[in-house]
Motif scaffolding. Structure first.
Motif, PDB file in Angstrom:
ATOM      1  N   SER A  89     -76.420 -10.489 -22.863  1.00  0.00           N
ATOM      2  CA  SER A  89     -76.871  -9.680 -23.990  1.00  0.00           C
ATOM      3  C   SER A  89     -75.758  -8.846 -24.587  1.00  0.00           C
ATOM      4  CB  SER A  89     -77.997  -8.743 -23.516  1.00  0.00           C
ATOM      5  OG  SER A  89     -78.314  -7.822 -24.517  1.00  0.00           O
ATOM      6  N   TYR A  90     -75.813  -8.698 -25.929  1.00  0.00           N
ATOM      7  CA  TYR A  90     -74.844  -7.857 -26.638  1.00  0.00           C
ATOM      8  C   TYR A  90     -75.088  -6.395 -26.340  1.00  0.00           C
ATOM      9  CZ  TYR A  90     -71.840  -6.511 -30.573  1.00  0.00           C
ATOM     10  OH  TYR A  90     -70.837  -5.998 -31.342  1.00  0.00           O
ATOM     11  N   ASN A  91     -76.354  -6.085 -26.116  1.00  0.00           N
ATOM     12  CA  ASN A  91     -76.698  -4.698 -25.852  1.00  0.00           C
ATOM     13  C   ASN A  91     -76.929  -4.473 -24.373  1.00  0.00           C
ATOM     14  OD1 ASN A  91     -77.961  -2.005 -26.246  1.00  0.00           O
ATOM     15  ND2 ASN A  91     -79.790  -3.121 -25.608  1.00  0.00           N
ATOM     16  N   GLN A  92     -76.416  -3.380 -23.835  1.00  0.00           N
ATOM     17  CA  GLN A  92     -76.647  -3.018 -22.435  1.00  0.00           C
ATOM     18  C   GLN A  92     -76.942  -1.528 -22.356  1.00  0.00           C
ATOM     19  OE1 GLN A  92     -76.734  -4.998 -19.793  1.00  0.00           O
ATOM     20  NE2 GLN A  92     -76.218  -6.853 -20.914  1.00  0.00           N
ATOM     21  N   SER A  93     -77.711  -1.168 -21.312  1.00  0.00           N
ATOM     22  CA  SER A  93     -78.059   0.243 -21.152  1.00  0.00           C
ATOM     23  C   SER A  93     -76.867   1.074 -20.717  1.00  0.00           C
ATOM     24  CB  SER A  93     -79.189   0.367 -20.120  1.00  0.00           C
ATOM     25  OG  SER A  93     -78.754  -0.141 -18.882  1.00  0.00           O
ATOM     26  N   PHE A  94     -75.815   0.423 -20.274  1.00  0.00           N
ATOM     27  CA  PHE A  94     -74.631   1.158 -19.811  1.00  0.00           C
ATOM     28  C   PHE A  94     -73.567   1.210 -20.916  1.00  0.00           C
ATOM     29  CE2 PHE A  94     -73.712  -3.186 -19.144  1.00  0.00           C
ATOM     30  CZ  PHE A  94     -72.350  -3.363 -19.019  1.00  0.00           C
ATOM     31  N   LEU A  95     -74.006   1.358 -22.162  1.00  0.00           N
ATOM     32  CA  LEU A  95     -73.100   1.326 -23.311  1.00  0.00           C
ATOM     33  C   LEU A  95     -71.973   2.347 -23.182  1.00  0.00           C
ATOM     34  CD1 LEU A  95     -72.445   0.201 -26.071  1.00  0.00           C
ATOM     35  CD2 LEU A  95     -74.053   1.829 -27.068  1.00  0.00           C
ATOM     36  N   LYS A  96     -72.285   3.554 -22.716  1.00  0.00           N
ATOM     37  CA  LYS A  96     -71.264   4.592 -22.579  1.00  0.00           C
ATOM     38  C   LYS A  96     -70.179   4.158 -21.615  1.00  0.00           C
ATOM     39  CE  LYS A  96     -70.656   9.461 -21.300  1.00  0.00           C
ATOM     40  NZ  LYS A  96     -71.343  10.697 -20.849  1.00  0.00           N
ATOM     41  N   LYS A  97     -70.575   3.528 -20.518  1.00  0.00           N
ATOM     42  CA  LYS A  97     -69.588   3.092 -19.531  1.00  0.00           C
ATOM     43  C   LYS A  97     -68.723   1.975 -20.091  1.00  0.00           C
ATOM     44  CE  LYS A  97     -69.173   2.099 -14.623  1.00  0.00           C
ATOM     45  NZ  LYS A  97     -69.883   1.878 -13.356  1.00  0.00           N
ATOM     46  N   ARG A  98     -69.315   1.098 -20.896  1.00  0.00           N
ATOM     47  CA  ARG A  98     -68.522   0.028 -21.518  1.00  0.00           C
ATOM     48  C   ARG A  98     -67.438   0.603 -22.410  1.00  0.00           C
ATOM     49  NH1 ARG A  98     -72.583  -4.090 -24.320  1.00  0.00           N
ATOM     50  NH2 ARG A  98     -70.617  -4.972 -25.052  1.00  0.00           N
ATOM     51  N   ILE A  99     -67.788   1.608 -23.164  1.00  0.00           N
ATOM     52  CA  ILE A  99     -66.808   2.221 -24.057  1.00  0.00           C
ATOM     53  C   ILE A  99     -65.722   2.913 -23.248  1.00  0.00           C
ATOM     54  CG2 ILE A  99     -66.493   4.022 -25.798  1.00  0.00           C
ATOM     55  CD1 ILE A  99     -69.289   3.316 -26.858  1.00  0.00           C
ATOM     56  N   LEU A 100     -66.104   3.578 -22.162  1.00  0.00           N
ATOM     57  CA  LEU A 100     -65.104   4.214 -21.300  1.00  0.00           C
ATOM     58  C   LEU A 100     -64.152   3.180 -20.701  1.00  0.00           C
ATOM     59  CD1 LEU A 100     -67.288   6.852 -19.412  1.00  0.00           C
ATOM     60  CD2 LEU A 100     -65.531   7.311 -21.128  1.00  0.00           C
ATOM     61  N   MET A 101     -64.686   2.027 -20.286  1.00  0.00           N
ATOM     62  CA  MET A 101     -63.845   0.978 -19.720  1.00  0.00           C
ATOM     63  C   MET A 101     -62.893   0.411 -20.762  1.00  0.00           C
ATOM     64  SD  MET A 101     -64.437   0.717 -16.490  1.00  0.00           S
ATOM     65  CE  MET A 101     -63.903  -0.891 -15.929  1.00  0.00           C
ATOM     66  N   MET A 102     -63.353   0.314 -22.011  1.00  0.00           N
ATOM     67  CA  MET A 102     -62.475  -0.183 -23.077  1.00  0.00           C
ATOM     68  C   MET A 102     -61.315   0.774 -23.332  1.00  0.00           C
ATOM     69  SD  MET A 102     -64.811  -1.949 -26.030  1.00  0.00           S
ATOM     70  CE  MET A 102     -66.420  -1.234 -25.748  1.00  0.00           C
ATOM     71  N   ASN A 103     -61.577   2.052 -23.150  1.00  0.00           N
ATOM     72  CA  ASN A 103     -60.549   3.062 -23.427  1.00  0.00           C
ATOM     73  C   ASN A 103     -59.722   3.430 -22.198  1.00  0.00           C
ATOM     74  OD1 ASN A 103     -61.397   3.257 -26.106  1.00  0.00           O
ATOM     75  ND2 ASN A 103     -62.931   4.802 -25.628  1.00  0.00           N
ATOM     76  N   SER A 104     -60.084   2.884 -21.047  1.00  0.00           N
ATOM     77  CA  SER A 104     -59.385   3.251 -19.824  1.00  0.00           C
ATOM     78  C   SER A 104     -58.025   2.573 -19.747  1.00  0.00           C
ATOM     79  CB  SER A 104     -60.226   2.887 -18.600  1.00  0.00           C
ATOM     80  OG  SER A 104     -60.374   1.487 -18.526  1.00  0.00           O
ATOM     81  N   LYS A 105     -57.153   3.167 -18.942  1.00  0.00           N
ATOM     82  CA  LYS A 105     -55.821   2.604 -18.732  1.00  0.00           C
ATOM     83  C   LYS A 105     -55.927   1.324 -17.920  1.00  0.00           C
ATOM     84  CE  LYS A 105     -51.220   3.829 -17.021  1.00  0.00           C
ATOM     85  NZ  LYS A 105     -50.399   4.883 -16.368  1.00  0.00           N
ATOM     86  N   LYS A 106     -55.144   0.313 -18.309  1.00  0.00           N
ATOM     87  CA  LYS A 106     -55.202  -0.970 -17.641  1.00  0.00           C
ATOM     88  C   LYS A 106     -54.686  -0.875 -16.200  1.00  0.00           C
ATOM     89  CE  LYS A 106     -56.839  -2.921 -21.253  1.00  0.00           C
ATOM     90  NZ  LYS A 106     -58.264  -3.303 -21.268  1.00  0.00           N
ATOM     91  N   SER A 107     -55.340  -1.613 -15.321  1.00  0.00           N
ATOM     92  CA  SER A 107     -54.918  -1.635 -13.919  1.00  0.00           C
ATOM     93  C   SER A 107     -53.571  -2.328 -13.776  1.00  0.00           C
ATOM     94  CB  SER A 107     -55.958  -2.374 -13.069  1.00  0.00           C
ATOM     95  OG  SER A 107     -57.209  -1.746 -13.161  1.00  0.00           O
ATOM     96  N   THR A 108     -52.805  -1.909 -12.783  1.00  0.00           N
ATOM     97  CA  THR A 108     -51.499  -2.511 -12.517  1.00  0.00           C
ATOM     98  C   THR A 108     -51.558  -3.319 -11.222  1.00  0.00           C
ATOM     99  OG1 THR A 108     -50.687  -0.628 -11.236  1.00  0.00           O
ATOM    100  CG2 THR A 108     -50.408  -0.534 -13.624  1.00  0.00           C
ATOM    101  N   THR A 109     -50.458  -3.998 -10.936  1.00  0.00           N
ATOM    102  CA  THR A 109     -50.414  -4.835  -9.726  1.00  0.00           C
ATOM    103  C   THR A 109     -50.495  -4.003  -8.450  1.00  0.00           C
ATOM    104  OG1 THR A 109     -48.008  -4.769  -9.876  1.00  0.00           O
ATOM    105  CG2 THR A 109     -49.123  -6.677 -10.824  1.00  0.00           C
TER     106      THR A 109
END
Length: 922
Positions: free
Chosen positions: A264-284
């Protein structure tokens, strides 16, 4: 049932591993495969059997036991009945393993009830699964379909969130404007191309099979969430504007969710999705979190999985069956009692003053094959007629056993038939015991008769059905029962079970042995533990051999482990003689388990490793690192190779042949550490050769080019070459790529196509380390172009990285422009972002008398936390004309209004400069 519980526990562990270690990492592709793999492992790992020496638990009765035909020990006459069960019999179906007690009792036990409830739950959720598929199929048929490329759009007229299943997208186009509609389609295309429906089908199957397991439901949510993170990340990677995309997520947000099978395009965890998009990328550096999965799963396998069956020979003097789990004994007996023991074949032999007869199934190829051995006095066959096809009839209270065959000179074989005596069966029922025909056979073998029953009644021994089965299946004679009860009472044993006494008799545990074990343990040991000691052949001679060497502080458990693994004092002395004087008993035990001997260690010393430790020798043995293998590495030019390096090479399967291949590929001075890195990241010698020697092409005619040469500078025929990965970089101008660069490119999945996009954007000759950094921080050409469109024409690669790292977008620059700050230099823009000087902060700042300060001064105020309230507090005590420098100085030196007020009490005319100097110096 055990399998269901085991797999459920593994699902729980898998979820906890993901939740606490991996859920915040941005390696969404890797997380997807980890989650799916853990499901498969959770259902397959319980089937793995573990060798006894690797298992963390003691071996059970999964072993197949055989007895030499010359065995005559009377106390082992029922050993085979209990253990000589072939591997086929050990894997009978659950229906074949029901107990005799269950055969006479029509009521369901609690295990059956739980099983039926479990199956009912599967049916309910299976029906729900089918209904979900039916709903999707119904909508496919009912609503119009629009075919676009390799997917189809099902245009519904209902209000619901968009979702996709397989290659179909379900949405109501009238709900969204054209831009949002197109972005939804792109989002769902990512789901379709990634085949995310397979993930959802698998996790729905998981929930259906483990509907009772709360972790299964959490696991489904985790997979669903990760698929959305993965899709969001892909959308941003293909150039979607982050803020526009996030705004569209909000636009389509609705509580009406699709079926569980759909993505689904819509999820109840929308806020967390946006936070993950803005989070710093993981490193090795986060890689260790993924590696932790292996040891955690390994621990569960070594702790809970069944122990690998092995065949053990039982003699009349050295019983070597490894027994620890009592319930498994009963289970195997129950398997046997379901077989028909009333007829079959027999083989007999006289030896050592005993007649031992093996009774077995007449059809050994059937899966219900069984076999059991009983030993009697030779007089048992005293009346057997001479000659072939003779008959001997023996009658006891339990029934009549007829032998048909030949028995001469102490050897014989043939067939037998048993006819139970129903009168005795009624006597058993009156006592409250149930027995089928097979049980009656065992009563005959044990000579369990009315005399036995009379004794039980007289002594008020109200034995249960389980006790009865223990007596007849483990062949506990009445005289032995009387003896054990009498002697155990003298020793102080007041509470024990019939099963425990049966096992004492079964394994020939006499009273002197019980006294011996109690003396070793220093207290009254349980009969279960004493039987275990006997099974493991823990003898007085074995313990005395240690005490003579001065080793007399070991516990009973430690002595048993030494006996199990045949660790003798002589074995320990052999290491002391080799120079390991401080060897402990525990170390010796581990060395024995892994078959490490002083002779084995001497081979390493002869190879130059004089100071090899016992731990190192053990690890080398475990990983099969031989001195010959180490010597082969030395011959390749690594004379100083350490044992640790050799072990690491073996673990990663770096063979001498592979090292030779790397050397021939143009890396003559390659180090062992570099070889391991190349192997781990799957950089082949062929790829390394292309990287280091591409300029020395075999085709010396540079004017001769293939007509199929593409835009990247190499022919289409090369596209099929597995070395294209390196050729592509070389075609872009990267010559003589180092090993570290190769590894880094592989780790971060940097492709020539990725670099080509920067070339097209005007950025050529980017160092490989910078290319990797761009990939790590997800700096795309589209991201750079967005700044160019905003007026930053000469943006460099380093500038782009810094902007991405600090999450600075062109939209942020436009926000400053709206409040009057045009053409802010990139460095200043970064400074504003780093110090959190937002447009809102500046607008509030402009309302003060310092509103016309340049941006760098405003940043300075922010750095030193000079607020309008701070300045106002000094105005309140009479200082109205405070300059910007004064305000900063007051804050820097921690000059407070209270401090100034205390000074004014002594000098009313004191200035802020004077107060500051006083604060500094005093």
């Amino acid at each position: 049932m055990n399998y269901i519980i085991h797999s459920s526990a593994l699902i729980g562990l898998s979820y906890l591993i993901y939740r606490f270690f991996l859920s915040k990492e941005t390696f969404y592709h890797l997380n997807r495969w980890v989650l799916l793999s853990l499901i498969i492992l959770s259902f397959t790992l319980p089937f793995i059997t573990v060798p006894e020496h690797l298992s963390f638990k003691s071996a059970s009765f999964d072993e197949v036991v055989t007895t030499p035909p010359h065995s005559v020990a009377p106390n082992y006459e029922t050993l085979e009945e209990e253990h000589v069960i072939t591997k086929k019999a050990a894997h009978l179906s659950a229906s074949e393993s029901t107990t005799n007690k269950a055969a006479f009792n029509t009521s369901l036990d609690w295990q059956s009830i739980v099983l039926y409830i479990y199956i009912l739950g599967i049916l309910v959720f299976g029906i729900h699964f089918i209904i979900q598929l039916g709903v999707l199929l119904y909508r496919m048929i009912k609503y119009p379909t629009v075919e676009v490329d390799d997917y189809k759009i099902i245009e519904t007229d209902k209000k619901h969130a968009p979702y996709s299943f397989w290659n179909r997208i379900f949405m109501n186009p009238s709900q969204y404007n054209p831009d949002t509609y197109l972005q939804i389609l792109k989002h769902e295309q990512v789901h379709i191309k990634g085949k995310h429906s397979l993930d959802m089908l698998l996790v729905e199957l998981l929930v259906m099979l483990q509907w009772f397991n709360p972790f299964a439901w959490l696991y489904r949510k985790a997979i669903d969430n990760n698929l959305e993170y993965l899709t969001d990340n892909n959308m941003l990677n293909i150039g979607e504007d982050r803020e526009v995309y996030q705004m569209n997520l909000l636009k389509v947000s609705t509580p009406n969710m699709p079926t569980g099978l759909a993505t689904s395009y819509n999820q109840s965890f929308l806020k967390k999705r946006i936070l993950m998009m803005n989070s710093k990328k993981s490193t090795t550096k986060s890689g260790w979190k993924y590696l932790i999965i292996i040891p955690l799963l390994a621990i569960t396998v070594f702790s809970f999985n069944p122990i690998q069956p092995k065949e053990t020979i039982i003699s009349d003097t050295k019983p070597e069956i490894d027994l620890n789990i009592q319930n498994q004994i009963q289970t195997k007996i129950q398997i046997q009692t379901k077989n028909d023991f009333t007829k079959g074949v027999w083989d007999a032999e006289v030896g050592g003053g005993k007649l031992c007869i093996m009774f077995r199934s007449a059809e050994p190829l059937k899966r219900s094959f069984w076999s059991t051995t009983r030993c009697y006095e030779p007089s048992f066959f005293a009346n057997f007629p001479k000659g072939d096809k003779q008959k001997l009839v023996i009658t006891r209270e339990a029934g009549t056993l007829t032998f048909i065959g030949e028995f001469e000179n102490g050897l014989g074989d043939g067939r037998y038939i048993f006819v139970p005596d129903m009168t005795f069966n009624k006597a058993l029922k009156q006592y409250g015991l149930q027995a089928d025909e097979s049980d009656m056979v065992h009563c005959f073998f044990t000579d369990f008769d009315t005399t036995y029953l009379t004794y039980l009644k007289k002594e008020k021994l109200n034995i249960s059905q389980d006790d009865f089965e223990d007596i007849i299946h483990k062949s506990l004679p009445l005289d032995k029962l009387k003896m054990y009860r009498k002697e155990l009472e003298k020793l102080g044993y007041q509470s024990y079970t019939m099963e425990e006494i049966s096992k004492l008799n079964l394994f020939n545990v006499d009273i002197p042995y019980i006294n011996f074990i109690n003396k070793v343990a220093g207290n009254m040991t349980s009969l279960k533990q004493i039987t275990k000691a006997k099974i493991h052949n823990l003898s007085p001679e074995f313990i005395n051999s240690y005490q003579k060497k001065g080793i007399n502080s070991l516990s009973l458990s430690e002595y048993m482990k030494l006996s199990i693994h045949r660790v003798t004092p002589e074995f320990i002395d052999s290491f002391k003689e080799a120079g390991y004087s401080q060897i402990s008993v525990r170390e010796a035990q581990n060395l024995k388990i892994h078959n490490v001997t002083p002779k084995y260690i001497q081979k390493y010393k002869n190879a130059g490793y004089k100071n090899i430790t016992l731990k190192e020798a053990q690890n080398l043995k475990i990983h099969n690192v031989t001195p010959e293998l180490i010597d082969s590495y030395k011959k390749l030019g690594y004379p100083n190779i350490t044992l640790q390096e050799a072990k690491k090479l073996k673990i990663h399967n770096v063979t001498p042949e592979l090292i030779k291949a790397y050397k021939k590929s143009g890396q003559p001075n390659i180090s062992l550490q570099e070889v391991v890195k190349l192997k781990i990241h799957n950089v082949t010698p062929a790829q390394a050769k292309v990287a280091s020697n591409y300029s020395k092409s075999k085709n010396k005619d540079k004017d001769k080019k293939s007509s199929s040469t593409n835009s990247m500078g190499y022919g289409s025929s090369d596209q099929q070459d597995p070395n294209d990965f390196m050729k592509g970089f070389i075609a872009l101008g990267y010559k003589n790529i180092s090993i570290d660069d190769m590894i880094s490119l592989k780790i971060h999945n940097v492709t020539p196509e990725f670099i080509k996009r920067y070339h097209d954007a005007g950025y050529t000759d980017i160092p490989l380390e910078d290319v990797v950094a761009l990939k790590i921080h997800n700096v795309t050409p589209e991201f750079i172009n967005s700044f160019k469109k905003a007026g930053y024409k000469n943006i460099s690669i380093d500038d782009a990285k810094a902007l991405k790292i600090h999450n600075i977008s062109p939209e942020l620059a436009s926000e400053y422009e709206k409040i009057g700050y045009k053409n802010i230099p990139l460095d200043e823009l970064k400074s504003l972002k780093i110090h959190n000087v937002t447009p809102e902060y500046i607008q509030e700042f402009k309302k003060t008398e310092f509103g016309n300060l340049p941006l760098d001064e405003i940043v300075s105020f922010k750095i030193h936390n000079v607020t309008p309230e701070f300045v106002q507090s000094f105005r309140d005590i009479g200082f109205s004309n405070i300059s910007a420098d004064q305000a900063k100085g007051l804050k820097i030196h921690n000059v407070t209004p209270e401090f100034v007020q205390s000074l004014k009490e002594k000098d009313k005319n004191i200035s802020l400069e004077q107060a500051t100097r006083i604060k500094i110096y005093f």
